[in-house]
Write a protein that holds these residues in place. Structure first.
Motif, short mmCIF file in Angstrom:
data_model
loop_
_atom_site.label_atom_id
_atom_site.label_comp_id
_atom_site.label_asym_id
_atom_site.label_seq_id
_atom_site.Cartn_x
_atom_site.Cartn_y
_atom_site.Cartn_z
N GLY A 132 0.82 -1.21 0.00
CA GLY A 132 0.00 0.00 0.00
C GLY A 132 0.85 1.25 0.00
O GLY A 132 2.00 1.25 -0.46
N GLU A 133 0.31 2.32 0.55
CA GLU A 133 1.01 3.60 0.59
C GLU A 133 1.05 4.14 2.02
O GLU A 133 0.16 3.84 2.81
N PRO A 134 2.05 4.94 2.33
CA PRO A 134 2.12 5.53 3.66
C PRO A 134 1.01 6.55 3.87
O PRO A 134 0.62 7.27 2.94
N THR A 135 0.48 6.60 5.06
CA THR A 135 -0.55 7.57 5.42
C THR A 135 -0.09 8.39 6.61
O THR A 135 1.05 8.26 7.06
N GLY A 136 -0.94 9.20 7.14
CA GLY A 136 -0.63 9.97 8.35
C GLY A 136 0.52 10.94 8.13
O GLY A 136 0.76 11.42 7.01
N GLU A 137 1.25 11.21 9.19
CA GLU A 137 2.33 12.20 9.15
C GLU A 137 3.42 11.80 8.16
O GLU A 137 3.96 12.65 7.45
N LEU A 138 3.75 10.52 8.12
CA LEU A 138 4.80 10.08 7.20
C LEU A 138 4.37 10.24 5.76
O LEU A 138 5.14 10.71 4.92
N GLY A 139 3.13 9.87 5.45
CA GLY A 139 2.63 10.04 4.09
C GLY A 139 2.66 11.49 3.66
O GLY A 139 3.07 11.82 2.53
N GLU A 140 2.25 12.38 4.54
CA GLU A 140 2.27 13.80 4.23
C GLU A 140 3.69 14.30 4.02
O GLU A 140 3.96 15.10 3.12
N ALA A 141 4.62 13.83 4.86
CA ALA A 141 6.01 14.27 4.76
C ALA A 141 6.65 13.77 3.47
O ALA A 141 7.44 14.48 2.84
N ILE A 142 6.34 12.55 3.07
CA ILE A 142 6.89 12.01 1.81
C ILE A 142 6.37 12.81 0.63
O ILE A 142 7.14 13.19 -0.27
N ASN A 143 5.09 13.10 0.61
CA ASN A 143 4.52 13.89 -0.49
C ASN A 143 5.13 15.30 -0.53
O ASN A 143 5.43 15.83 -1.61
N SER A 144 5.32 15.88 0.64
CA SER A 144 5.87 17.24 0.70
C SER A 144 7.33 17.27 0.27
O SER A 144 7.77 18.19 -0.42
#
Length: 210
Positions: free
Chosen positions: A98-110
């Motif tokens: 799947g894909e990372p969610t939460g704070e880590l998902g946001e940080a990866i996208n940013s």
């Protein structure tokens, strides 16, 4: 107290078909166990330098007596690296993939623009042409609190550079050769199916708060 080989948090065949059972048995029971044995043997000469935590031990290599420093660096680094490696994987569809969610998902996208862009950059860093020979590819939290993709040679750990690993991929041949032979890029691509993003997110939050 002597360091011990941590048990796998899943069965040897749980990561099939992406990582095969034979590799997991060979990798965990032989390779990782050897690193633990060699680390304990080295520390018998200077038990007073061991803080009782392998991550702390390898983060301060300058404090290790020179006659055992190389052994602690190599075997302590590999013990730490592998202990993380087992934890940040899980069976596909049961916590893995799947894909990372939460704070880590946001940080990866940013940081990287998107999850797909991150995977492309990670795969490029882990490719044989970029990481020649044996080593590891990491997503780390830097000393400045930012996400970054880093590689380390041999058994070196991000802890040795003052950085905190979030996920790490073993790029030594013993981690994939039985199944993938020389095809490391295929191993890297399939590995995303077993990455435990819940554990990675936990590690990211802990790194950010430390």
């Amino acid at each position: 107290m002597a360091y011990e080989l941590p048990p796998l948090p899943y069965d040897y065949n749980a990561l099939e078909p992406y990582i095969d059972e034979a590799t997991m048995r060979f990798h965990h029971d032989n390779h990782h166990n050897t690193y633990v044995t060699n680390l304990n043997s080295a520390l018998e000469k200077h038990p007073e330098v061991d803080p009782g935590n392998v991550d702390e031990l390898i983060a301060n290599l300058d404090a290790i007596p020179e006659d055992i420093r190389r052994a602690v660096r190599n075997n302590g680094g590999q013990h730490s690296n592998h202990s993380i490696f087992w934890q940040i994987m899980a069976p596909s569809g049961a916590g893995g993939g799947g894909e990372p969610t939460g704070e880590l998902g946001e940080a990866i996208n940013s940081t990287f623009g998107s999850f797909d862009a991150f995977k492309e950059q990670f795969a490029a860093a882990a490719a044989p042409g970029a990481l020649f020979g044996s080593g590891w590819c990491w997503l780390v939290v830097t000393s400045g609190g930012q996400l970054a993709i880093k590689t380390t040679p041999n058994g070196d750990s991000p802890y040795m550079q003052g950085e905190i690993p979030v996920i790490g991929l073993d790029c030594w041949e013993h981690s994939y050769y039985l199944k993938y032979q020389y095809r490391r890029p295929e191993y890297v691509q399939n590995w995303w199916n077993v990455v435990n993003w819940e554990e990675a997110n936990r590690r990211y939050q802990a790194a950010r708060s430390s």
